[in-house]
Every structure is written in C-alpha cells, then in structure tokens.
Design a protein around this motif. Structure first.
Motif, mmCIF file in Angstrom:
data_model
loop_
_atom_site.group_PDB
_atom_site.id
_atom_site.type_symbol
_atom_site.label_atom_id
_atom_site.label_comp_id
_atom_site.label_asym_id
_atom_site.label_seq_id
_atom_site.Cartn_x
_atom_site.Cartn_y
_atom_site.Cartn_z
ATOM 1 N N LYS A 55 72.541 45.165 18.269
ATOM 2 C CA LYS A 55 72.354 43.748 18.569
ATOM 3 C C LYS A 55 70.892 43.392 18.348
ATOM 4 O O LYS A 55 69.997 44.140 18.728
ATOM 5 N N VAL A 56 70.655 42.230 17.720
ATOM 6 C CA VAL A 56 69.296 41.811 17.400
ATOM 7 C C VAL A 56 69.096 40.375 17.861
ATOM 8 O O VAL A 56 69.953 39.514 17.631
ATOM 9 N N GLU A 57 67.969 40.125 18.517
ATOM 10 C CA GLU A 57 67.583 38.774 18.897
ATOM 11 C C GLU A 57 66.227 38.490 18.272
ATOM 12 O O GLU A 57 65.278 39.252 18.433
ATOM 13 N N ILE A 58 66.142 37.395 17.539
ATOM 14 C CA ILE A 58 64.896 37.004 16.878
ATOM 15 C C ILE A 58 64.332 35.802 17.622
ATOM 16 O O ILE A 58 65.043 34.822 17.856
ATOM 17 N N ILE A 59 63.044 35.879 17.988
ATOM 18 C CA ILE A 59 62.379 34.764 18.644
ATOM 19 C C ILE A 59 61.302 34.207 17.724
ATOM 20 O O ILE A 59 60.905 34.854 16.754
ATOM 21 N N ASN A 60 60.836 33.013 18.013
ATOM 22 C CA ASN A 60 59.819 32.310 17.223
ATOM 23 C C ASN A 60 60.249 32.148 15.766
ATOM 24 O O ASN A 60 59.458 32.313 14.844
ATOM 25 N N ALA A 61 61.488 31.769 15.542
ATOM 26 C CA ALA A 61 61.996 31.607 14.182
ATOM 27 C C ALA A 61 61.289 30.468 13.454
ATOM 28 O O ALA A 61 61.150 30.512 12.232
#
Length: 137
Positions: A27-33
C-alpha cells in the motif's frame, strides 16, 4: 503502508517507483502531490493534456477517457497509466494507491531517484492544473 513525499519529485520517475511498489502488493500513500514537478515547458504539457482531454469516443462519448484538473487526481491518473490496467493484477494494485495534495502528520519517505535539483524547465502539477482550467490554491 509506505508514505511518500512528492515535493520536488519528478512525476515520471516517482510514478515508475510507485508502480513497482504497488505491483509488489504494498500500500502506498503519496502526500504533497501538488508540489510534484514535471520536466519540460508548461505550454507543451498544457497542449498535450488538453488534446488528451478533448479525445472523444465517437460511438459512445460517455466511454471517453477522463483527465482530471486537480493535482492529486492527475498524479493518480498518471500512475494508473504505468500499471497494467487491463489485467486484474493492475486494477488491484491501483486500488492500493492513495494520493493527497496536502502534507500529513507522520513519517514520510523521499525517493531519492525521483527528486530533482534542477529548477530550469520545470513546473509543478498545481501550475499545470491551473493552466488546464482547475482552481488556483
């Protein structure tokens, strides 16, 4: 769950690394896209994505591709293009992805291969989305 900070990361390099993690079942969560950058000129990228957005399926226009004008959804859509979407494995991997535009509390990692130190010939995803007709932050 891996939390990745996209600030200053080149979208293509970041997407390739994230796609590999997703296909591995993580599982991957990307912030500041909204702070992720693209290489090239803003005008050529704007023309490219506007031409993609105006492509229509003549037989059933409802089945036409959808390209969002919000930075976090655009990054999610770009990463979807790097996954084998037509297979079950690719769709399952895509559902493991979460992308947000703001910063979050918690420990996030930065992918060094994706970060860029150049400032010339680069623009952020939020600048591109404003050019595509999205709202300015």
């Amino acid at each position: 769950m891996a939390m990745i900070d996209a600030q200053g990361a080149v979208v293509g390099r970041l997407g390739a690394r994230v796609a590999k993690l997703l296909l591995a079942g993580q599982k991957v969560e990307i912030i500041n896209a909204d702070k992720a950058v693209m290489v090239g000129t803003l005008s050529s990228a704007r023309d490219h994505y506007l031409s993609r957005r105006h492509q229509k399926n003549k037989r059933t226009p409802e089945d036409s591709p959808v390209w969002p004008r919000v930075p976090h959804l655009l990054l999610r859509r770009i990463i979807r293009g790097m996954l084998p979407w037509s297979s079950r494995r690719g769709r399952d991997a895509y559902h493991l992805l979460k992308v947000s535009s703001g910063a979050k509390a918690g420990k996030s990692t930065v992918i060094q291969e994706a970060s860029s130190s150049e400032k010339h010939g680069m623009f952020t995803l939020s600048e591109l989305c404003v050019e595509l007709g999205g709202k300015a932050n």
